[in-house]
Design an enzyme around this catalytic site. Structure first.
Site, PDB file in Angstrom:
ATOM      1  N   HIS A 198      -1.261  -0.135 -17.608  1.00  8.19           N
ATOM      2  CA  HIS A 198      -2.361   0.333 -16.751  1.00  8.19           C
ATOM      3  C   HIS A 198      -2.173   1.739 -16.186  1.00  8.19           C
ATOM      4  O   HIS A 198      -3.076   2.283 -15.577  1.00  8.19           O
ATOM      5  CB  HIS A 198      -2.558  -0.634 -15.575  1.00  8.19           C
ATOM      6  CG  HIS A 198      -1.469  -0.550 -14.544  1.00  8.19           C
ATOM      7  ND1 HIS A 198      -0.249  -1.163 -14.705  1.00  8.19           N
ATOM      8  CD2 HIS A 198      -1.406   0.090 -13.355  1.00  8.19           C
ATOM      9  CE1 HIS A 198       0.507  -0.915 -13.649  1.00  8.19           C
ATOM     10  NE2 HIS A 198      -0.151  -0.153 -12.823  1.00  8.19           N
TER      11      HIS A 198
HETATM   12  C1  UD1 Z   1      -2.542   0.957  -8.180  1.00  8.89           C
HETATM   13  C2  UD1 Z   1      -1.336   1.789  -7.733  1.00  8.89           C
HETATM   14  C3  UD1 Z   1      -0.191   1.582  -8.724  1.00  8.89           C
HETATM   15  C4  UD1 Z   1       0.114   0.115  -8.934  1.00  8.89           C
HETATM   16  C5  UD1 Z   1      -1.169  -0.606  -9.329  1.00  8.89           C
HETATM   17  C6  UD1 Z   1      -0.908  -2.089  -9.487  1.00  8.89           C
HETATM   18  C7  UD1 Z   1      -1.945   3.893  -6.572  1.00  8.89           C
HETATM   19  C8  UD1 Z   1      -1.997   5.360  -6.704  1.00  8.89           C
HETATM   20  N1  UD1 Z   1      -1.653   3.214  -7.712  1.00  8.89           N
HETATM   21  O1  UD1 Z   1      -2.956   1.487  -9.434  1.00  8.89           O
HETATM   22  O2  UD1 Z   1       0.960   2.208  -8.200  1.00  8.89           O
HETATM   23  O3  UD1 Z   1       1.052  -0.021  -9.987  1.00  8.89           O
HETATM   24  O4  UD1 Z   1      -2.143  -0.399  -8.297  1.00  8.89           O
HETATM   25  O5  UD1 Z   1      -1.985  -2.709 -10.109  1.00  8.89           O
HETATM   26  O6  UD1 Z   1      -2.146   3.382  -5.512  1.00  8.89           O
HETATM   27  N2  UD1 Z   1     -10.139  -1.778 -10.397  1.00  8.89           N
HETATM   28  C9  UD1 Z   1     -11.027  -2.813 -10.478  1.00  8.89           C
HETATM   29  N3  UD1 Z   1     -10.841  -3.871  -9.644  1.00  8.89           N
HETATM   30  C10 UD1 Z   1      -9.815  -3.940  -8.757  1.00  8.89           C
HETATM   31  C11 UD1 Z   1      -8.926  -2.870  -8.684  1.00  8.89           C
HETATM   32  C12 UD1 Z   1      -9.089  -1.796  -9.503  1.00  8.89           C
HETATM   33  O7  UD1 Z   1     -11.961  -2.798 -11.264  1.00  8.89           O
HETATM   34  O8  UD1 Z   1      -9.714  -4.962  -8.054  1.00  8.89           O
HETATM   35  C13 UD1 Z   1     -10.286  -0.638 -11.329  1.00  8.89           C
HETATM   36  C14 UD1 Z   1     -11.220   0.423 -10.838  1.00  8.89           C
HETATM   37  O9  UD1 Z   1     -11.886   0.945 -11.942  1.00  8.89           O
HETATM   38  C15 UD1 Z   1     -10.296   1.465 -10.285  1.00  8.89           C
HETATM   39  C16 UD1 Z   1      -9.110   1.342 -11.221  1.00  8.89           C
HETATM   40  O10 UD1 Z   1      -9.033  -0.031 -11.531  1.00  8.89           O
HETATM   41  O11 UD1 Z   1     -10.842   2.732 -10.265  1.00  8.89           O
HETATM   42  C17 UD1 Z   1      -7.816   1.813 -10.658  1.00  8.89           C
HETATM   43  O12 UD1 Z   1      -7.532   1.148  -9.422  1.00  8.89           O
HETATM   44  P1  UD1 Z   1      -6.619   1.854  -8.319  1.00  8.89           P
HETATM   45  O13 UD1 Z   1      -6.362   0.930  -7.209  1.00  8.89           O
HETATM   46  O14 UD1 Z   1      -7.171   3.194  -7.987  1.00  8.89           O
HETATM   47  O15 UD1 Z   1      -5.272   2.140  -9.075  1.00  8.89           O
HETATM   48  P2  UD1 Z   1      -4.406   1.207 -10.011  1.00  8.89           P
HETATM   49  O16 UD1 Z   1      -4.451   1.784 -11.364  1.00  8.89           O
HETATM   50  O17 UD1 Z   1      -4.752  -0.236  -9.849  1.00  8.89           O
END
Ligand code: UD1
Length: 349
Positions: A198
């Site tokens: 991811h």
């Molecule tokens: C975040 C953390 C990362 C951790 C990961 C665990 C930061 C910078 N990164 O990354 O260190 O390893 O969590 O999973 O804080 N999304 C959904 N539903 C959700 C959550 C996310 O659809 O419930 C999608 C959205 O499109 C979002 C993308 O995932 O934009 C990324 O989510 P985000 O929380 O920004 O970062 P992660 O890649 O999950």
């Protein structure tokens, strides 16, 4: 004594559970869930499965650009912290929720306790690296999983409040294994590699994600891929048809127990997750990490974990090469949460 823990992303719910248990009867614990992760299978499932106390406050900040996401979290966390006036703030790991909570606590002069401090990838392009450096430098107590972490902090001039306590995720893995809690979660699959991918550098580009999927598709064993919503959304945006990868079975993000059960039943792990590199080690599974570097350097000993990035042609060969020895004491003895709570109480007295 009242402390508030800031949580928001999937790995933080997992780290929070042993901490919550260790606080019981010793210190009042409140939680603020930023809502960084909001899908049921990225958030609620962990509270339900681990029977954790529901968050005291949920902010529903959701996804967004880093500045906007972190800024919105800070605005809301500050209001709550001003309202409840805790004696201390606990943050976990390295996400944007971690940094938001840390900055608020520091600016309000509230003691800040960082769980999983001292880790470094030495790659400042990772948002996590920036989050963890900044959080470490403003924390009052820094709970570090390993000697390398302590040395990293020393190199940056951070020595006060630092203690090596082992890894809080090991507390939970040991508890799960000791109580045989994975039994009813075992998958109906056998002879497969387990995968989670991811990180932005593996997913934020069509060619890169396609290259990884092709490499997985060519492995001799079937691949079960637990798909983070970020990876699923990006694959969709790039018009990559996941059904074309016939050797890969894509599954939804898993609960804590199911994820560990998949790992335990697998022939090895391919990942870019931080936490899963350790979980693979504790479950004695070969791990190939699709990154140029890792914060969990000790897992590389004895080739238990191998880093591959630019050239993935050796993936299959590396997975076959399973080490014979595992260090049982890696990242502590599974009792780190109670040690941390005792140190926090001592600090606040
Ligand atoms: C975040 C953390 C990362 C951790 C990961 C665990 C930061 C910078 N990164 O990354 O260190 O390893 O969590 O999973 O804080 N999304 C959904 N539903 C959700 C959550 C996310 O659809 O419930 C999608 C959205 O499109 C979002 C993308 O995932 O934009 C990324 O989510 P985000 O929380 O920004 O970062 P992660 O890649 O999950």
């Amino acid at each position: 004594m009242k402390i508030v823990a800031i949580i928001g992303a999937r790995p933080q719910f997992i780290k929070h559970f042993p901490f919550e248990l260790a606080c019981r009867g010793k210190v009042e614990l409140m939680t603020i869930h930023t809502g960084q992760h909001y899908d049921t299978n990225m958030s609620d499932v962990f509270f339900n499965q681990l029977k954790m106390t529901q968050p005291s406050y949920t902010l529903h900040i959701g996804s967004g650009a880093h500045g906007a996401q972190t800024g919105k979290m800070m605005i809301e966390i500050e209001k709550i912290v001003n309202d409840i006036t805790p004696d201390g703030v606990v943050v976990y790991g390295d996400t944007n929720s971690t940094l938001a909570g840390a900055l608020v606590a520091s600016k309000l002069h509230i003691p800040l306790f960082h769980i999983e401090a001292g880790l470094r990838s030495f790659n400042k392009k990772m948002p996590e690296e920036v989050n963890r450096i900044l959080t470490d430098h403003i924390s009052d107590l820094l709970f570090v999983p390993s000697a390398i972490g302590v040395q990293n902090l020393k190199n940056e001039g951070v020595e006060l409040g630092v203690s090596e306590v082992g890894d809080i995720m090991k507390d939970l893995v040991q508890y799960v294994i000791a109580n045989d809690l994975l039994k009813s979660h075992r998958p109906n699959e056998n002879d497969f590699f387990y995968t989670t991918i991811h990180r932005p550098y593996n997913t934020d580009g069509k060619e890169r994600l396609k290259y990884i999927l092709e490499a997985l598709n060519q492995l001799r064993k079937k691949v079960v891929f637990s798909l983070h919503p970020r990876t699923r959304n990006l694959a969709h945006n790039y018009d990559l048809n996941l059904e074309d990868y016939t050797n890969i079975k894509f599954i939804e993000p898993q609960s804590y127990f199911s994820n560990l059960a998949y790992l335990q039943c697998s022939a090895g792990l391919i990942t870019d997750s931080g936490g899963m590199q350790k979980e693979a080690y504790w479950l004695k599974k070969k791990c190939v990490t699709i990154r140029k570097e890792t914060e969990w350097k000790e897992t590389l000993n004895n080739s238990a974990n191998i880093l591959l990035f630019d050239d993935l042609s050796g993936l299959g060969k590396e997975l076959q090469n399973v080490p014979v020895g595992w260090d049982k004491t890696l990242y502590g003895h599974g009792k780190s949460a109670s040690e941390m709570v005792d140190k926090i109480i001592h600090f606040l007295k």
